[in-house]
Structure formats: structure tokens, C-alpha cells
Design a protein around this motif. Sequence first.
Motif, PDB file in Angstrom:
ATOM      1  N   ARG A   4       2.426 -24.688 -44.741  1.00  0.00           N
ATOM      2  CA  ARG A   4       2.010 -23.787 -45.735  1.00  0.00           C
ATOM      3  C   ARG A   4       0.328 -23.604 -45.329  1.00  0.00           C
ATOM      4  O   ARG A   4      -0.271 -24.628 -44.722  1.00  0.00           O
ATOM      5  N   GLN A   5      -0.147 -22.848 -44.957  1.00  0.00           N
ATOM      6  CA  GLN A   5      -2.112 -22.754 -44.499  1.00  0.00           C
ATOM      7  C   GLN A   5      -2.551 -21.903 -46.184  1.00  0.00           C
ATOM      8  O   GLN A   5      -1.615 -21.345 -46.845  1.00  0.00           O
ATOM      9  N   MET A   6      -3.414 -22.578 -46.088  1.00  0.00           N
ATOM     10  CA  MET A   6      -4.581 -22.981 -47.605  1.00  0.00           C
ATOM     11  C   MET A   6      -6.206 -21.528 -47.141  1.00  0.00           C
ATOM     12  O   MET A   6      -6.436 -22.253 -46.057  1.00  0.00           O
ATOM     13  N   CYS A   7      -6.151 -20.802 -47.688  1.00  0.00           N
ATOM     14  CA  CYS A   7      -7.328 -20.462 -46.947  1.00  0.00           C
ATOM     15  C   CYS A   7      -7.778 -20.314 -48.303  1.00  0.00           C
ATOM     16  O   CYS A   7      -8.194 -19.930 -49.643  1.00  0.00           O
ATOM     17  N   ILE A   8      -9.099 -21.766 -47.827  1.00  0.00           N
ATOM     18  CA  ILE A   8     -10.177 -21.619 -48.378  1.00  0.00           C
ATOM     19  C   ILE A   8     -11.529 -20.549 -48.463  1.00  0.00           C
ATOM     20  O   ILE A   8     -11.644 -20.593 -47.898  1.00  0.00           O
ATOM     21  N   ARG A   9     -12.003 -20.164 -49.857  1.00  0.00           N
ATOM     22  CA  ARG A   9     -12.510 -18.913 -50.438  1.00  0.00           C
ATOM     23  C   ARG A   9     -13.959 -19.430 -51.072  1.00  0.00           C
ATOM     24  O   ARG A   9     -15.344 -18.644 -50.529  1.00  0.00           O
ATOM     25  N   ASP A  10     -14.305 -20.226 -51.137  1.00  0.00           N
ATOM     26  CA  ASP A  10     -15.678 -20.461 -51.964  1.00  0.00           C
ATOM     27  C   ASP A  10     -15.559 -22.466 -51.884  1.00  0.00           C
ATOM     28  O   ASP A  10     -14.391 -23.222 -51.856  1.00  0.00           O
ATOM     29  N   ASN A  35     -19.215 -23.774 -42.287  1.00  0.00           N
ATOM     30  CA  ASN A  35     -17.865 -23.353 -43.003  1.00  0.00           C
ATOM     31  C   ASN A  35     -17.249 -21.607 -42.995  1.00  0.00           C
ATOM     32  O   ASN A  35     -16.790 -21.789 -42.581  1.00  0.00           O
ATOM     33  N   LEU A  37     -18.337 -19.905 -45.381  1.00  0.00           N
ATOM     34  CA  LEU A  37     -17.917 -20.040 -46.578  1.00  0.00           C
ATOM     35  C   LEU A  37     -19.493 -18.891 -47.925  1.00  0.00           C
ATOM     36  O   LEU A  37     -20.345 -19.469 -47.257  1.00  0.00           O
TER      37      LEU A  37
END
Length: 70
Positions: A4-10, A35, A37
Amino acid sequence: RRQRQMCIRDRMCIPPVEEEPAMHFALLREIAQRNGLQDLSMGMSGDYEVAVEEGSTMIRVGSFLYGPRS
């Protein structure tokens, strides 16, 4: 196994109560910039002004609006 891929937004920061928040906010801002963000959730009713100075894009001000928890 399925990956699974996780998108880190903040990033979010709540500094220790007994320490100055500015150094923690500045460090998180640097990490976010490195990074790519754009959003930073840091600062609460007691330190939101410092958080905004350090680049916060989201603050939590519940106690400021509603008073202390009972």
C-alpha cells in the motif's frame, strides 16, 4: 503480500509543555521544506502566534474559543 502506498500531505507538531515551542516549530518547518510538504499543523491556543511566525498553516485554538477543559 499487497503493498500500500501512503501519501503524506502535512506534518503536525505539539511541543512539550515545559519547553519553548519556537525551536520545535522551526525544526518541523525545516523538515517539511526538505520533503516538499506545504502544510504545517502546529500551534494551539497558548502558542499559536509563535507557530504562525514559524510558518504554520493550521492551528488549533479550542481553548481560546471555548475556554479550558473542566
